[in-house]
Design a protein around this motif. Structure first.
Motif, PDB file in Angstrom:
ATOM      1  N   GLY A  94      14.016   8.094  -4.023  1.00 38.76           N
ATOM      2  CA  GLY A  94      13.352   6.642  -3.529  1.00 38.76           C
ATOM      3  C   GLY A  94      12.437   6.780  -2.493  1.00 38.76           C
ATOM      4  N   LEU A  95      12.653   7.506  -1.352  1.00 37.86           N
ATOM      5  CA  LEU A  95      11.752   7.558  -0.376  1.00 37.86           C
ATOM      6  C   LEU A  95      10.656   8.281  -0.765  1.00 37.86           C
ATOM      7  N   VAL A  96      10.564   9.428  -1.161  1.00 35.43           N
ATOM      8  CA  VAL A  96       9.343  10.016  -1.764  1.00 35.43           C
ATOM      9  C   VAL A  96       8.690   8.967  -2.707  1.00 35.43           C
ATOM     10  N   LEU A  97       9.235   8.372  -3.737  1.00 31.89           N
ATOM     11  CA  LEU A  97       8.318   7.461  -4.675  1.00 31.89           C
ATOM     12  C   LEU A  97       7.830   6.222  -3.770  1.00 31.89           C
ATOM     13  N   LEU A  98       8.607   5.772  -2.768  1.00 32.09           N
ATOM     14  CA  LEU A  98       7.997   4.833  -1.794  1.00 32.09           C
ATOM     15  C   LEU A  98       6.760   5.023  -0.998  1.00 32.09           C
ATOM     16  N   TYR A  99       6.655   6.336  -0.717  1.00 35.96           N
ATOM     17  CA  TYR A  99       5.894   7.109   0.171  1.00 35.96           C
ATOM     18  C   TYR A  99       4.379   7.079  -0.799  1.00 35.96           C
ATOM     19  N   LEU A 100       4.666   7.627  -2.158  1.00 41.03           N
ATOM     20  CA  LEU A 100       3.773   7.884  -2.725  1.00 41.03           C
ATOM     21  C   LEU A 100       2.924   6.803  -3.205  1.00 41.03           C
ATOM     22  N   VAL A 101       3.825   5.644  -3.703  1.00 39.93           N
ATOM     23  CA  VAL A 101       3.330   4.392  -4.290  1.00 39.93           C
ATOM     24  C   VAL A 101       2.608   3.797  -2.991  1.00 39.93           C
ATOM     25  N   GLY A 102       3.160   3.920  -1.901  1.00 38.35           N
ATOM     26  CA  GLY A 102       2.365   3.261  -0.879  1.00 38.35           C
ATOM     27  C   GLY A 102       1.168   3.877  -0.423  1.00 38.35           C
ATOM     28  N   ALA A 103       0.936   5.322  -0.667  1.00 37.18           N
ATOM     29  CA  ALA A 103      -0.189   5.904  -0.509  1.00 37.18           C
ATOM     30  C   ALA A 103      -1.384   5.391  -1.388  1.00 37.18           C
ATOM     31  N   TYR A 104      -0.958   5.184  -2.775  1.00 31.11           N
ATOM     32  CA  TYR A 104      -2.100   4.720  -3.585  1.00 31.11           C
ATOM     33  C   TYR A 104      -2.294   3.360  -3.405  1.00 31.11           C
ATOM     34  N   ALA A 105      -1.237   2.328  -2.979  1.00 24.78           N
ATOM     35  CA  ALA A 105      -1.196   0.950  -2.778  1.00 24.78           C
ATOM     36  C   ALA A 105      -2.180   0.574  -1.428  1.00 24.78           C
ATOM     37  N   ALA A 106      -2.168   1.806  -0.657  1.00 25.11           N
ATOM     38  CA  ALA A 106      -2.902   1.674   0.607  1.00 25.11           C
ATOM     39  C   ALA A 106      -4.522   1.907   0.096  1.00 25.11           C
ATOM     40  N   ALA A 107      -4.569   2.977  -0.521  1.00 18.25           N
ATOM     41  CA  ALA A 107      -5.823   3.190  -1.009  1.00 18.25           C
ATOM     42  C   ALA A 107      -6.458   1.977  -1.782  1.00 18.25           C
ATOM     43  N   ALA A 108      -5.868   1.430  -2.875  1.00 20.34           N
ATOM     44  CA  ALA A 108      -6.231   0.591  -3.535  1.00 20.34           C
ATOM     45  C   ALA A 108      -6.630  -0.860  -2.807  1.00 20.34           C
ATOM     46  N   ALA A 109      -5.839  -1.115  -1.895  1.00 21.55           N
ATOM     47  CA  ALA A 109      -5.969  -2.332  -0.874  1.00 21.55           C
ATOM     48  C   ALA A 109      -7.521  -1.997  -0.208  1.00 21.55           C
ATOM     49  N   GLU A 110      -7.566  -0.764   0.414  1.00 22.86           N
ATOM     50  CA  GLU A 110      -8.637  -0.436   0.898  1.00 22.86           C
ATOM     51  C   GLU A 110     -10.115  -0.622   0.239  1.00 22.86           C
ATOM     52  N   TYR A 111      -9.884   0.073  -1.228  1.00 24.45           N
ATOM     53  CA  TYR A 111     -10.999  -0.128  -2.134  1.00 24.45           C
ATOM     54  C   TYR A 111     -11.172  -1.531  -2.562  1.00 24.45           C
ATOM     55  N   LEU A 112     -10.284  -2.493  -2.652  1.00 19.21           N
ATOM     56  CA  LEU A 112     -10.618  -3.682  -2.917  1.00 19.21           C
ATOM     57  C   LEU A 112     -11.310  -4.490  -1.724  1.00 19.21           C
ATOM     58  N   ALA A 113     -10.838  -4.122  -0.397  1.00 18.42           N
ATOM     59  CA  ALA A 113     -11.694  -4.929   0.511  1.00 18.42           C
ATOM     60  C   ALA A 113     -12.845  -4.279   0.664  1.00 18.42           C
ATOM     61  N   MET A 114     -13.076  -2.974   0.555  1.00 18.70           N
ATOM     62  CA  MET A 114     -14.488  -2.497   0.806  1.00 18.70           C
ATOM     63  C   MET A 114     -15.039  -1.675  -0.174  1.00 18.70           C
ATOM     64  N   PRO A 115     -15.377  -1.942  -1.393  1.00 15.30           N
ATOM     65  CA  PRO A 115     -15.377  -1.161  -2.659  1.00 15.30           C
ATOM     66  C   PRO A 115     -16.619  -0.212  -2.687  1.00 15.30           C
ATOM     67  N   THR A 116     -17.405  -0.645  -1.716  1.00  8.45           N
ATOM     68  CA  THR A 116     -18.938   0.076  -1.430  1.00  8.45           C
ATOM     69  C   THR A 116     -18.948   1.067  -0.285  1.00  8.45           C
ATOM     70  N   SER A 117     -17.819   0.907   0.409  1.00  7.73           N
ATOM     71  CA  SER A 117     -17.907   1.460   1.875  1.00  7.73           C
ATOM     72  C   SER A 117     -18.037   3.170   1.735  1.00  7.73           C
ATOM     73  N   PHE A 118     -18.789   3.683   2.771  1.00  9.77           N
ATOM     74  CA  PHE A 118     -18.764   5.373   2.767  1.00  9.77           C
ATOM     75  C   PHE A 118     -17.980   5.713   3.733  1.00  9.77           C
ATOM     76  N   ALA A 119     -17.367   4.926   4.175  1.00 12.95           N
ATOM     77  CA  ALA A 119     -16.415   5.367   5.409  1.00 12.95           C
ATOM     78  C   ALA A 119     -15.063   5.864   4.717  1.00 12.95           C
ATOM     79  N   THR A 120     -14.557   7.009   5.576  1.00 12.12           N
ATOM     80  CA  THR A 120     -13.710   7.622   5.157  1.00 12.12           C
ATOM     81  C   THR A 120     -12.218   7.350   5.622  1.00 12.12           C
ATOM     82  N   MET A 121     -11.089   7.054   4.856  1.00  8.95           N
ATOM     83  CA  MET A 121      -9.816   6.732   5.261  1.00  8.95           C
ATOM     84  C   MET A 121      -8.916   7.853   5.244  1.00  8.95           C
ATOM     85  N   VAL A 122      -8.375   8.118   6.490  1.00  8.07           N
ATOM     86  CA  VAL A 122      -7.559   9.238   6.501  1.00  8.07           C
ATOM     87  C   VAL A 122      -6.131   8.919   7.319  1.00  8.07           C
ATOM     88  N   GLY A 123      -5.104   9.407   7.133  1.00  5.79           N
ATOM     89  CA  GLY A 123      -4.148   9.364   7.625  1.00  5.79           C
ATOM     90  C   GLY A 123      -3.087   8.813   6.994  1.00  5.79           C
TER      91      GLY A 123
END
Length: 214
Positions: A94-123
């Motif tokens: 469950g923790l691994v699934l939570l972490y994986l889904v969280g990673a993609y949810a984080a990227a999706a939120a970043e994309y929705l907020a700034m879809p044309t951004s060239f800034a690199t999201m890391v961490g």
């Protein structure tokens, strides 16, 4: 209470820490950020980067890249502290699934907020925020009561979400110019919010699934 071994939490922290050490030792931190970080423009603008990780994998590969020791250290501390308790509730899978889904949810939120951004999201903070969200829901004391037809449990979730969004907005505003934050860049506030909301959404279903036969 004696907690069971936190194997998934330990694995995530060790792999993340070793990835940063390897990049640091090779002097490839900046290059790894470019080829393994999540860049919204790779999706919206078709930005091509020779040798880069496939864009659909970058939400995960970005969790292994950090700017400096403070960045990786804070994320590992956050994941280790909250992850151990969350893993005790939802299990290692469950923790691994939570972490994986969280990673993609984080990227999706970043994309929705700034879809044309060239800034690199890391961490790993976006994926780690999912663990924090689950921790807050599973271990925080519920103070909200039923409000008309709205159950107190739902209000509790809403208050946690609103509180986290406000905190992240304040941190994002205050992050400009801080050490470890690129010039002109800020903390990935949308990613933190997306990961946290994923944690809130998944915490109870993962808990109920683990104890479905109890």
């Amino acid at each position: 209470m004696r907690l069971p071994p936190a194997r998934a939490t330990i694995a995530i922290t060790v792999i993340t820490g070793l990835a940063w050490l390897a990049a640091q030792a090779a002097g490839q931190v900046d290059r790894m950020a470019l080829i393994a970080g999540f860049i919204p423009a790779r999706i919206s603008e078709g930005l091509a980067l020779p040798g880069a990780v496939p864009v659909w994998l970058t939400p995960l590969s970005a969790t292994l890249v950090h700017a400096n020791l403070l960045h990786v250290g804070f994320n590992l501390l956050m994941i280790a502290f909250c992850g151990r308790l969350v893993e005790a509730s939802v299990g290692p899978g469950g923790l691994v699934l939570l972490y994986l889904v969280g990673a993609y949810a984080a990227a999706a939120a970043e994309y929705l907020a700034m879809p044309t951004s060239f800034a690199t999201m890391v961490g790993a903070s976006g994926a780690g925020s999912a663990i924090i969200g689950a921790y807050a829901l599973l271990y925080g004391k519920q103070r909200a009561k039923n409000w008309g037809p709205i159950p107190g449990r739902l209000l509790h979730v809403l208050w946690l979400a609103i509180g986290w969004i406000v905190i992240q907005a304040m941190l994002g505003f205050a992050s400009v110019g801080l050490p470890g934050v690129p010039s002109g860049g800020v903390i990935a506030t949308p990613a933190h919010i997306g990961g946290f909301l994923a944690g809130l959404a998944l915490a109870r279903p993962l808990l109920l699934f683990r104890y479905r036969s109890a």
